[in-house]
Scaffold this motif. Sequence first.
Motif, mmCIF file in Angstrom:
data_model
loop_
_atom_site.group_PDB
_atom_site.id
_atom_site.type_symbol
_atom_site.label_atom_id
_atom_site.label_comp_id
_atom_site.label_asym_id
_atom_site.label_seq_id
_atom_site.Cartn_x
_atom_site.Cartn_y
_atom_site.Cartn_z
ATOM 1 N N TYR A 35 0.846 -1.190 0.000
ATOM 2 C CA TYR A 35 0.000 0.000 0.000
ATOM 3 C C TYR A 35 0.886 1.246 0.000
ATOM 4 O O TYR A 35 1.971 1.257 0.556
ATOM 5 N N GLN A 37 0.832 5.224 1.236
ATOM 6 C CA GLN A 37 0.118 6.155 2.109
ATOM 7 C C GLN A 37 0.657 7.565 1.919
ATOM 8 O O GLN A 37 1.856 7.826 2.112
ATOM 9 N N GLY A 40 -2.538 13.255 1.068
ATOM 10 C CA GLY A 40 -3.643 13.640 0.204
ATOM 11 C C GLY A 40 -4.545 12.488 -0.192
ATOM 12 O O GLY A 40 -5.775 12.619 -0.194
ATOM 13 N N GLN A 41 -3.979 11.364 -0.528
ATOM 14 C CA GLN A 41 -4.748 10.218 -1.040
ATOM 15 C C GLN A 41 -5.027 9.145 -0.006
ATOM 16 O O GLN A 41 -5.811 8.228 -0.248
ATOM 17 N N GLY A 42 -4.387 9.248 1.149
ATOM 18 C CA GLY A 42 -4.600 8.231 2.170
ATOM 19 C C GLY A 42 -3.893 6.932 1.819
ATOM 20 O O GLY A 42 -2.860 6.935 1.164
ATOM 21 N N LEU A 43 -4.499 5.836 2.252
ATOM 22 C CA LEU A 43 -3.931 4.506 2.021
ATOM 23 C C LEU A 43 -4.522 3.922 0.749
ATOM 24 O O LEU A 43 -5.730 3.723 0.644
ATOM 25 N N PHE A 45 -4.168 0.813 -2.262
ATOM 26 C CA PHE A 45 -3.659 -0.511 -2.579
ATOM 27 C C PHE A 45 -2.822 -0.487 -3.852
ATOM 28 O O PHE A 45 -3.235 0.066 -4.874
ATOM 29 N N LEU A 88 4.750 7.005 2.301
ATOM 30 C CA LEU A 88 5.068 5.868 3.167
ATOM 31 C C LEU A 88 4.565 4.625 2.451
ATOM 32 O O LEU A 88 3.381 4.540 2.112
ATOM 33 N N LEU A 90 3.774 0.784 2.633
ATOM 34 C CA LEU A 90 3.462 -0.206 3.660
ATOM 35 C C LEU A 90 3.267 -1.578 3.045
ATOM 36 O O LEU A 90 2.644 -1.723 1.994
ATOM 37 N N PHE A 104 0.293 -5.196 9.208
ATOM 38 C CA PHE A 104 1.169 -4.254 8.529
ATOM 39 C C PHE A 104 2.549 -4.163 9.170
ATOM 40 O O PHE A 104 2.705 -4.309 10.381
ATOM 41 N N PRO A 106 6.132 -1.608 9.543
ATOM 42 C CA PRO A 106 6.302 -0.201 9.938
ATOM 43 C C PRO A 106 6.384 0.750 8.753
ATOM 44 O O PRO A 106 6.250 1.962 8.922
#
Lengths: 113, 115
Positions: A35, A37, A40-43, A45, A88, A90, A104, A106
């Motif tokens: 994923y 992160q 602006g767009q969040g998490l 896939f 980030l 993930l 998840f 770190p």
Amino acid sequence: KAGVTQTPRYLIKTRGQQVTLSCSPISGHRSVSWYQQTPGQGLQFLFEYFSETQRNKGNFPGRFSGRQFSNSRSEMNVSTLELGDSALYLCASSLKRSTDTQYFGPGTRLTVL
Amino acid sequence: GENVEQHPSTLSVQEGDSAVIKCTYSDSASNYFPWYKQELGKGPQLIIDIRSNVGEKKDQRIAVTLNKTAKHFSLHITETQPEDSAVYFCAASGDYGGSQGNLIFGKGTKLSVKP
């Protein structure tokens, strides 16, 4: 039982470079999902791998790719980095498929200058 | 495709009060609804999850309720403590035809618990 590990934890790259991120799932877990992160767009896939095969892919350009090895460890690669790739990243592992509970790591903080 | 809406985006409560975060989803094929807590500099940590054959699940101070008819699910935290301060994400997943199982996340709720 050790959790999901991701390396490196931090990366700084410049535009146009490529980067490889690594993920080691929980022992016994065979599905690995990635994923992105961003504030602006969040998490969002990216893709899922199971038994060395990509089983599912999100809506990202072809510059984003991944693979999974026979020991379930996974890598993702981003080529021709853009400023907007700063995020980030993930990794999550689950037992057999991503509809099982996902755990998840770190994350790897990628900064593109 | 599936869309998950989460409200509120920020929530501030006094220590000891309850906190409620609500999410709605759009695809009736969604059948798994986890909640994650993310602290600064860390990855999301699963705190509770619920599947569509269950209406409510509780784990100590945390509970989740699911209303399949209305397509919404909620996280309830009772007796909040300062260490509950974090960003909370709801998510949904299911067999969406060609895209099976990936988590669709809400935008997150920043919970602040004031001592």
